[in-house]
Design an enzyme around this catalytic site. Structure first.
Site, PDB file in Angstrom:
ATOM      1  N   TYR A  35      16.586   8.742  -2.036  1.00 12.21           N
ATOM      2  CA  TYR A  35      17.396   9.418  -1.019  1.00 12.21           C
ATOM      3  C   TYR A  35      17.330  10.937  -1.201  1.00 12.21           C
ATOM      4  CZ  TYR A  35      21.256  10.279   2.215  1.00 12.21           C
ATOM      5  OH  TYR A  35      22.005  10.705   3.270  1.00 12.21           O
TER       6      TYR A  35
ATOM      7  N   PHE B 142       7.380  24.421  26.020  1.00  8.06           N
ATOM      8  CA  PHE B 142       7.174  22.981  26.234  1.00  8.06           C
ATOM      9  C   PHE B 142       8.463  22.361  26.779  1.00  8.06           C
ATOM     10  CE2 PHE B 142       7.136  18.536  24.738  1.00  8.06           C
ATOM     11  CZ  PHE B 142       6.091  18.113  25.521  1.00  8.06           C
TER      12      PHE B 142
ATOM     13  N   ASP C 180       6.194  27.668  17.991  1.00  6.63           N
ATOM     14  CA  ASP C 180       6.169  26.238  18.260  1.00  6.63           C
ATOM     15  C   ASP C 180       4.753  25.824  17.890  1.00  6.63           C
ATOM     16  OD1 ASP C 180       5.933  23.725  19.248  1.00  6.63           O
ATOM     17  OD2 ASP C 180       6.758  24.156  21.223  1.00  6.63           O
TER      18      ASP C 180
ATOM     19  N   ALA D  53       2.987  22.874  17.088  1.00  8.20           N
ATOM     20  CA  ALA D  53       2.415  21.524  17.161  1.00  8.20           C
ATOM     21  C   ALA D  53       0.885  21.514  17.019  1.00  8.20           C
ATOM     22  CB  ALA D  53       2.834  20.868  18.474  1.00  8.20           C
TER      23      ALA D  53
ATOM     24  N   LYS E 227       0.969  15.908  16.141  1.00  8.04           N
ATOM     25  CA  LYS E 227      -0.276  16.455  16.710  1.00  8.04           C
ATOM     26  C   LYS E 227      -1.212  16.853  15.563  1.00  8.04           C
ATOM     27  CE  LYS E 227       2.725  16.999  20.291  1.00  8.04           C
ATOM     28  NZ  LYS E 227       4.144  16.614  20.219  1.00  8.04           N
TER      29      LYS E 227
ATOM     30  N   HIS F 140      11.295  12.925  34.396  1.00 11.10           N
ATOM     31  CA  HIS F 140       9.964  12.305  34.478  1.00 11.10           C
ATOM     32  C   HIS F 140       9.816  11.057  33.618  1.00 11.10           C
ATOM     33  CE1 HIS F 140       9.956  15.187  31.215  1.00 11.10           C
ATOM     34  NE2 HIS F 140       8.909  14.587  30.679  1.00 11.10           N
TER      35      HIS F 140
END
Ligand code: F0G
Length: 458
Positions: free
Chosen positions: A72, A124, A215, A217, A258, A450
């Site tokens: 843990y 994004f 960001d 990714a 990604k 969407h």
């Protein structure tokens, strides 16, 4: 002797995918209310919905899975991930999260308050969602060239410095928690940001005392494009370029699904220890204790290994050249796509592909449905459905581009799958005059519609 590129790996295990008939697919997409997200994956032959979490892990990553430490607190897997992050990105402090949007949630819980303004390069959709959920505003400062699909600008992810300066100079510093640089810029077509632009953004943000958030990714794919397209970096290794990129960031959020080639996972990287401490509280509440934060030990191990594999030149070359191969086939056949071809996906200009379908009938979604019906290939709409409604006026927002994205999972499909995809699109393009109508909305959620929208054929 110049030889063509080839994948720097071979296949050790295969997964069966099923072909289907056009009749099957018409039935399935009707049952799915014409929402490609609602299809069962077994109803899809080639799945190009996303490159997120859909990559193939290597034998080394699977070995790391067996070595996972599930303690843990203080697991060795946490330290393995910490070392890899520090080694590759240079960030000293980090928090693991279960994926990229969870990293945004934790970080923005500390960073963003109501009424704030967050400039960036085409945020994004989850990033924008987390900003708007906090009643703050995302301001798009991407260069205009990004929205001209045939403009060959090599860095269409770049931030327009004039647009950024306007936001920074016209608003009080207290209202701008960060400038977000998305590398590569998914929304504008997997397009890279140059190091020149990164440096200029950082310099400008510094002069206003505002931190820069990456960001990240697809940071490794961004570095590959810098190596190829930015002269000063031609002789640098991908890892050298990556560390130079991150040297200009104060914080990073990462969807490891990604470029770290894992099926699940993410993290936040910090330089500021105080910010790290404040975010730790939210990490514990939303994700899990700070040494696992929503990830199992085995997944942290695979992620650490994936960060190294994802930043190897030969891998990146074969990955990006596979995407380019598909793009070139489409381009040679007159299919309108975002050029230059991006890192992780092909973005088809649906307004040009289906010129007779009215804009308010969701043109890119229509193209996605027709492609699925004809071939069993699933892409994703990056258009009016995704752009959602204005949070205040509740009117549909019509983005500059209406795109169908075909995202290529990493190390998953063969050149034959890519040839099949190209052939399906070329045949559809030849019949394009026949398509005159699209879809209308039967049901939509108040935010991120969407994913769950239900449509009806007009
Ligand atoms: N930032 C970028 C640039 C992304 O492309 C994504 C996800 C995220 C953040 C959120 O990460 O999914 O791990 O929570 N993009 C996926 C896609 C979903 O299909 O492009 P996540």
């Amino acid at each position: 002797m110049k030889l063509p590129f080839a994948e720097p790996y071979r296949i050790k295990m295969v997964e069966t995918i099923k072909k289907s008939t056009k009749e099957d697919r018409i039935k399935w997409i009707t049952e799915a209310k014409f929402n490609l997200f609602k299809l069962k994956s077994e109803q899809v032959f080639i799945d190009l919905l996303t490159d997120s979490g859909t990559g193939a892990m290597s034998d080394k990553q699977w070995s790391e899975i067996m070595l996972g430490d599930e303690s843990y607190a203080g697991a060795s897997s946490y330290y393995k991930m910490k070392d890899a992050i520090q080694d590759i990105t240079g960030f000293e402090h980090f928090l693991p999260t279960h994926q990229g949007r969870a990293a945004e949630n934790v970080l923005f819980s500390v960073l963003i308050k109501q009424g704030d303004i967050v400039p960036g390069n085409s945020h994004f959709d989850t990033t924008k969602g987390h900003i708007e959920y906090r009643k703050a505003h995302a301001v798009d400062c991407t260069i205009d060239e990004a929205f001209e699909t045939t403009n060959p600008h090599p860095f269409k992810g770049n931030i327009d410095l004039n647009k950024l300066e306007k936001v920074l100079s016209e608003n009080p510093k207290e209202k701008i928690p960060a400038v977000i640089v998305t590398v590569t810029c998914n929304t504008s077509g997997g397009q890279p940001v140059s190091l020149e632009n990164i440096k200029a953004v950082k310099k400008m943000a510094d002069s206003y005392g505002i931190p820069v958030l990456f960001d990240s990714a697809r940071f490794a794919e961004n570095a590959y494009f810098i190596k190829l397209r930015e002269k000063a970096y031609a002789d640098k290794s991908i890892r050298e370029i990556v560390s130079e990129m991150f040297a200009h960031a104060d914080m990073m959020t990462m969807s490891s699904k990604k470029d770290a080639i894992v099926n699940m996972g993410g993290f936040i990287g910090f330089r500021d220890e105080e910010l790290f401490r404040r975010c730790s509280v939210f990490n514990i509440v939303f994700e899990g204790y700070i040494t696992y934060g929503g990830m199992s030990g085995r997944d942290m191990n695979a992620l650490a290994q994936g960060l190294y594999e994802g930043t190897e030149f030969d891998y990146l070359e074969s990955r990006i050249k596979q995407v380019e191969y598909l793009g070139q086939k489409l381009n040679e056949n007159g299919i309108p796509i975002q050029l230059p071809i991006g890192g992780h996906a092909i973005f088809i200009d649906a307004l040009q592909f289906l010129p007779h379908v009215p804009r308010e009938q969701f043109v890119a979604q229509t193209l996605g449905i027709e492609l699925y019906v004809e071939s069993g290939i699933r892409g994703v709409e990056i258009g009016t459905l995704l752009a959602d409604r204005d949070p205040i006026t509740r009117e549909n927002r019509y983005p500059k581009l209406e795109l169908l994205r075909l995202a290529i999972p990493r190390r998953v499909y063969t050149q034959n799958h890519i040839d099949y995809t190209a052939a399906a699109l070329i045949q559809l393009f030849q019949k394009r005059e026949a398509y005159k109508t699209g879809y209308s909305i039967k049901y939509e959620a108040p935010i991120m519609r969407h994913f769950t929208v239900e449509l009806e054929k007009i």
